[in-house]
Design a protein around this motif. Structure first.
Motif, mmCIF file in Angstrom:
data_model
loop_
_atom_site.group_PDB
_atom_site.id
_atom_site.type_symbol
_atom_site.label_atom_id
_atom_site.label_comp_id
_atom_site.label_asym_id
_atom_site.label_seq_id
_atom_site.Cartn_x
_atom_site.Cartn_y
_atom_site.Cartn_z
ATOM 1 N N GLY A 198 0.733 -1.080 0.158
ATOM 2 C CA GLY A 198 0.108 -0.022 -0.021
ATOM 3 C C GLY A 198 0.946 1.292 0.069
ATOM 4 N N HIS A 216 -0.934 4.660 -0.901
ATOM 5 C CA HIS A 216 -1.884 5.500 -0.333
ATOM 6 C C HIS A 216 -2.020 5.464 1.026
ATOM 7 C CE1 HIS A 216 -5.425 7.903 0.104
ATOM 8 N NE2 HIS A 216 -5.420 8.428 -0.985
ATOM 9 N N LEU A 255 -4.330 3.085 2.711
ATOM 10 C CA LEU A 255 -4.465 1.610 2.354
ATOM 11 C C LEU A 255 -3.411 0.805 2.875
ATOM 12 C CD1 LEU A 255 -4.905 2.139 -1.806
ATOM 13 C CD2 LEU A 255 -6.324 0.935 -0.057
ATOM 14 N N MET A 271 -8.536 -2.763 -2.714
ATOM 15 C CA MET A 271 -8.700 -1.629 -3.683
ATOM 16 C C MET A 271 -9.037 -2.187 -5.184
ATOM 17 S SD MET A 271 -5.777 0.975 -5.434
ATOM 18 C CE MET A 271 -5.706 0.288 -6.778
ATOM 19 N N GLY A 282 -8.256 2.675 -7.369
ATOM 20 C CA GLY A 282 -7.127 3.649 -7.436
ATOM 21 C C GLY A 282 -6.334 2.844 -8.632
ATOM 22 N N THR A 283 -5.064 3.423 -8.616
ATOM 23 C CA THR A 283 -3.988 3.091 -9.494
ATOM 24 C C THR A 283 -3.173 2.064 -9.077
ATOM 25 O OG1 THR A 283 -4.229 5.410 -10.619
ATOM 26 C CG2 THR A 283 -2.363 3.978 -11.164
ATOM 27 N N TYR A 284 -2.881 1.083 -9.656
ATOM 28 C CA TYR A 284 -1.896 -0.334 -9.544
ATOM 29 C C TYR A 284 -0.693 0.135 -10.111
ATOM 30 C CZ TYR A 284 -0.418 -4.968 -9.618
ATOM 31 O OH TYR A 284 0.519 -6.063 -9.655
ATOM 32 N N ALA A 303 4.589 7.193 -5.815
ATOM 33 C CA ALA A 303 3.421 7.994 -4.974
ATOM 34 C C ALA A 303 3.421 9.206 -5.971
ATOM 35 C CB ALA A 303 3.869 8.340 -3.713
ATOM 36 N N ASP A 331 -1.314 4.078 -5.998
ATOM 37 C CA ASP A 331 -1.661 3.929 -4.855
ATOM 38 C C ASP A 331 -1.263 2.675 -4.326
ATOM 39 O OD1 ASP A 331 -3.685 6.283 -4.776
ATOM 40 O OD2 ASP A 331 -4.667 5.024 -6.679
#
Ligand code: HPA
Length: 256
Positions: free
Chosen positions: A110, A112, A115, A121, A166-168, A186, A191
């Protein structure tokens, strides 16, 4: 144990619409899956046995709740030395066996702040920082189905909790990232970070399947939690949110 011809015939008879991929340590999420038959990856044309601990490496046919489904227990990673064609093999096999959706799970670090370990997510987009293609491969659109993401994000199965989307960021691994790399990711908008899923989702979408993915946060990404990372922790924490993940997958499978 059937050979692939017998397995494919059974799949044609049951006509699964959804294929689910269970990643690192996530095999235990299948309480709602009634397995009819399974076959080791090594017996499926184009796949090979996986080498990573925590990955079962078999393809099963059965019913997820009331829905016929294919379940890949384990996946193949680029860092195991497989070419991308093999890594993406499960998407091709799923399409070949008649699936219309390719729903992946994965373990991630994680990034973010909301998270932490045990969070889930829904993947809305990804960054592919994989081999020489980073920065160079123009991927026109996100491969993830907005429809399935919406099903995941609004499922009652989420048990009163909103599924963050979110974004992987996909990296090749196999080593975990440095804290400096995580700060860079980041800043790029990632995320979560993991070592799979992105190319496979692109392959699935290119084959005409709806792609979806749910990330299970097993650890704070490097430099975020303070503790050093290891694979045992990832496997240990993968099922912290097992009930919720199982319910979300059930909702997605039912919506295909
Ligand atoms: N980084 C990359 N992949 C991962 C991580 C991580 O922190 N945790 C689980 N898979």
């Amino acid at each position: 144990m059937p050979d692939y011809t017998a397995f494919a015939a059974a799949a044609r008879a049951l006509a699964p619409r959804a294929a689910v991929v269970l990643g690192s340590g996530l095999g235990g999420v299948v309480t709602a899956f009634r397995e009819h038959v399974s076959i080791p990856f090594g017996d499926v044309p184009g796949l090979v046995p996986p080498t990573v601990s925590g990955h079962g490496g078999r393809l099963a046919l059965g019913e997820w709740g009331a829905e016929p489904a294919l379940v890949f227990f384990g996946r193949l990673h680029f860092y195991e030395g497989h070419p991308w064609g093999v890594v993406c093999g499960p998407a091709r096999v799923a399409a070949e066996l008649g699936a219309r959706a390719f729903i992946q799970t994965n373990a991630v670090g994680g990034i973010h702040p909301s998270l932490g370990p045990g969070s889930l997510m829904g993947v809305a987009k990804h960054l592919t920082l994989l081999d020489g293609s980073a920065w160079r491969t123009p991927v026109a659109a996100s491969p993830y189905s907005p429809r399935l993401l919406d099903v995941l994000a609004t499922a009652k199965a989420a048990r009163g909790r909103t599924l963050l989307t979110g974004t992987y960021a996909a990296l090749t691994g196999p080593s975990y990232e440095t804290p400096a790399e995580i700060r860079a990711l980041a800043a790029m908008g990632a995320d979560v970070v993991g070592m799979s899923t992105a190319r496979e989702a692109e392959a699935a979408a290119a084959l005409g399947l709806e792609a979806a993915a749910v990330s299970c946060v097993t650890n704070h990404a490097a430099g975020i939690g303070g503790e050093p990372l290891d694979h045992a922790e990832v496997v240990r924490n993968a099922l912290l949110a097992a009930d919720r993940l199982a319910a979300l997958l059930g909702a997605a499978v039912a919506a295909v």
